[in-house]
Design a protein around this motif. Structure first.
Motif: not given
Length: 271
Positions: A23-24, A27, A55, A57-59, A61-62, A86, A89
């Motif tokens: 994942y790291d 990204l 991306r 998945n991260r969006e 989370m936000h 990242t 956080n």
């Protein structure tokens, strides 16, 4: 390598790929190793949409974190499988809304332990803590002093299970582990989760699963009915269990084809 808090050396297990480090790498991060990069590049060959998916998945989370902190008034979070730090956080997102918010992070990747200090840069009013633990052993998390001293079990807590349950292949084991934690949470708590699925591109994702296995990492896709089981007994927040990019999208949500997104997402409330 020594941990960021000086607790001695840890084995980074660099000889096998790890989901958090893949994942790291995808990204654009630098906390990964040859095995992780090899797995990532091989996966990109069979599924070029992997960066779009990650991306998303991260969006999610936000968006979920802001929703929980802003609209639900939640100021306590337990993030299991947090991954390599990242920015922004989880604590940065929620403490922007609730400066007094408290967050406990957990992960079983030794490299996350090395960078744990980056996960504990809390506001003065709030607090963050880190637990080196595996979701498969929920009691280690629940009995840890970091959990007990940071979060108040008399008030609602948001449990974040983002891109983590697909690393537990057995359905009953995954459900037992998550339910053990949910059972401890007080009424009015929330669960936000993303759960891997191959419902939208089964042939391609079969190749992704095979590629992960070849590089030493587990990957379990679940159908929508199986994913729904993780929210049994909880009240799903509108729009329910949907693909990540379809959960309350905003102006910052990246447009994506359904075949490019391989995780369902939902937020649910514990009655």
């Amino acid at each position: 390598m020594e941990t960021s808090d000086g607790r001695g050396s840890v084995d980074l297990q660099t000889d096998r790929a790890h989901g958090a480090r893949i994942y790291d790498y995808i990204l654009g991060g630098k906390d990964n190793y040859a095995a992780d990069r090899a797995a990532a590049e091989a996966t990109l060959q069979v599924w070029p949409a992997l960066p779009v998916h990650m991306r998303a998945n991260r969006e999610f989370m936000h968006r979920a974190a802001r929703y929980l902190a802003t609209e639900c008034g939640v100021d306590q979070f337990l993030d299991i499988g947090t991954g390599i730090p990242t920015s922004p956080n989880l604590h940065e997102v929620v403490q922007e809304v609730r400066p007094d918010a408290r967050i406990v992070y957990t992960d079983n990747d030794p490299i996350v332990l090395v960078h744990a200090r980056a996960l504990m840069s809390s506001t003065e009013q709030g607090r963050t803590a880190y637990v080196d633990a595996d979701l498969r052993d929920p009691d280690t998390i629940l009995n840890s002093p970091e959990f007990r001293e940071t979060l108040d079990l008399n008030r609602p807590i948001a449990l974040m299970l983002l891109a983590v349950v697909h690393f537990i292949e057995d359905d009953e084991e995954a459900l037992a582990a998550t339910n053990r934690i949910i059972d401890v949470l007080p009424p009015g708590s929330y669960v936000a989760a993303t759960i891997a699925t191959d419902d939208f591109a089964p042939q391609t994702l079969a190749e992704v699963r095979r590629t992960y296995r070849e590089h030493g990492e587990t990957l379990r896709f679940r159908t929508k009915p199986r994913a729904t089981r993780f929210f049994e007994g909880l009240d799903l927040v509108d729009p329910g269990l949907v693909q990540m990019h379809k959960w309350r999208p905003d102006a910052e949500t990246e447009k994506a084809a359904d075949t490019d997104i391989a995780m369902y997402a939902a937020v649910a409330r514990k009655p």
